[in-house]
Design an enzyme around this catalytic site. Sequence first.
Site, short mmCIF file in Angstrom:
data_model
loop_
_atom_site.label_atom_id
_atom_site.label_comp_id
_atom_site.label_asym_id
_atom_site.label_seq_id
_atom_site.Cartn_x
_atom_site.Cartn_y
_atom_site.Cartn_z
N TRP A 26 22.23 70.39 34.20
CA TRP A 26 22.60 70.00 35.57
C TRP A 26 22.16 68.57 35.86
O TRP A 26 21.12 68.12 35.38
CB TRP A 26 21.94 70.93 36.58
CG TRP A 26 22.66 72.23 36.74
CD1 TRP A 26 22.59 73.32 35.91
CD2 TRP A 26 23.55 72.58 37.79
NE1 TRP A 26 23.38 74.32 36.39
CE2 TRP A 26 23.99 73.90 37.55
CE3 TRP A 26 24.02 71.92 38.92
CZ2 TRP A 26 24.87 74.56 38.39
CZ3 TRP A 26 24.90 72.57 39.76
CH2 TRP A 26 25.32 73.88 39.49
N SER A 58 17.51 74.45 34.80
CA SER A 58 16.05 74.43 34.80
C SER A 58 15.44 75.82 34.74
O SER A 58 14.35 76.00 34.20
CB SER A 58 15.54 73.68 36.03
OG SER A 58 15.95 72.33 35.96
N PHE A 59 16.14 76.81 35.27
CA PHE A 59 15.64 78.18 35.24
C PHE A 59 15.48 78.68 33.81
O PHE A 59 14.62 79.52 33.52
CB PHE A 59 16.58 79.09 36.04
CG PHE A 59 16.05 80.47 36.26
CD1 PHE A 59 15.13 80.73 37.26
CD2 PHE A 59 16.47 81.53 35.46
CE1 PHE A 59 14.63 82.01 37.46
CE2 PHE A 59 15.99 82.81 35.66
CZ PHE A 59 15.06 83.05 36.66
N GLU A 60 16.30 78.16 32.90
CA GLU A 60 16.27 78.59 31.50
C GLU A 60 15.23 77.86 30.66
O GLU A 60 15.01 78.22 29.49
CB GLU A 60 17.66 78.43 30.87
CG GLU A 60 18.70 79.40 31.40
CD GLU A 60 19.23 79.04 32.79
OE1 GLU A 60 19.53 79.97 33.56
OE2 GLU A 60 19.33 77.83 33.12
N VAL A 80 16.13 69.05 36.38
CA VAL A 80 16.24 68.49 37.73
C VAL A 80 16.66 69.60 38.68
O VAL A 80 17.66 70.29 38.42
CB VAL A 80 17.30 67.37 37.79
CG1 VAL A 80 17.35 66.77 39.19
CG2 VAL A 80 17.04 66.30 36.75
N VAL A 81 15.92 69.76 39.76
CA VAL A 81 16.30 70.68 40.83
C VAL A 81 16.27 69.88 42.12
O VAL A 81 15.25 69.26 42.44
CB VAL A 81 15.34 71.90 40.93
CG1 VAL A 81 15.86 72.89 41.96
CG2 VAL A 81 15.17 72.57 39.58
N THR A 86 19.64 76.27 50.94
CA THR A 86 19.23 77.67 50.79
C THR A 86 17.87 77.74 50.10
O THR A 86 17.40 76.74 49.56
CB THR A 86 20.26 78.46 49.94
OG1 THR A 86 20.19 77.97 48.58
CG2 THR A 86 21.67 78.29 50.48
N HIS A 88 17.20 78.82 47.31
CA HIS A 88 17.37 78.74 45.86
C HIS A 88 16.44 77.69 45.24
O HIS A 88 15.86 77.92 44.17
CB HIS A 88 18.84 78.41 45.55
CG HIS A 88 19.16 78.37 44.10
ND1 HIS A 88 19.34 77.19 43.41
CD2 HIS A 88 19.34 79.36 43.20
CE1 HIS A 88 19.61 77.46 42.15
NE2 HIS A 88 19.63 78.77 42.00
N PHE A 113 5.66 68.44 31.25
CA PHE A 113 6.37 68.87 32.46
C PHE A 113 7.26 67.75 32.97
O PHE A 113 6.82 66.89 33.73
CB PHE A 113 5.35 69.30 33.53
CG PHE A 113 5.97 69.96 34.71
CD1 PHE A 113 6.41 71.28 34.64
CD2 PHE A 113 6.11 69.29 35.91
CE1 PHE A 113 6.97 71.90 35.75
CE2 PHE A 113 6.67 69.90 37.03
CZ PHE A 113 7.11 71.21 36.94
#
Length: 159
Positions: A26, A58-60, A80-81, A86, A88, A113
Amino acid sequence: MSGAGAPVSPQLNAKGLELVIIAASWHEKVMNGLLDGALRAARDAGIEEPRIVRVPGSFELPVAAARLAPDYDAVVALGVVIRGGTPHFEYVCQAATSGLTEVSVRTGVPVGFGLLTCDNDQQALDRAGLPAAPGFAGSKEDKGYEATSAALETALTLR
């Protein structure tokens, strides 16, 4: 900018260390900057060709890090988030951060990190290590480089 007070990293000689860089997909422009910085840090430390693994988001990152960490001296997680409208953002940031911390502590393998958790696109661009271009002054920080240097320095300390 939050980079104030950052330590000056020593010149590292990590030649011979096995490094894997896990990069989410992403936010491609920012991710390309983070990955370029990570690769530059690896080369500066004597690692010419670290393994690069791409994951969807990023969740993975934690599951990939958990699977790969036992085979490497250091792991770098890049993602990157960017906050939306929301909850999320909070869920993904918390899950990824906790997961990466758990991997490092459980395996004893340093995990750099390089997860940017930003309120907006500009914050991400400011931290991505991107060079100046027409209409863009360039990033103020290079979190991909910093995350890789931190992981390698810690791996050398633990040797």
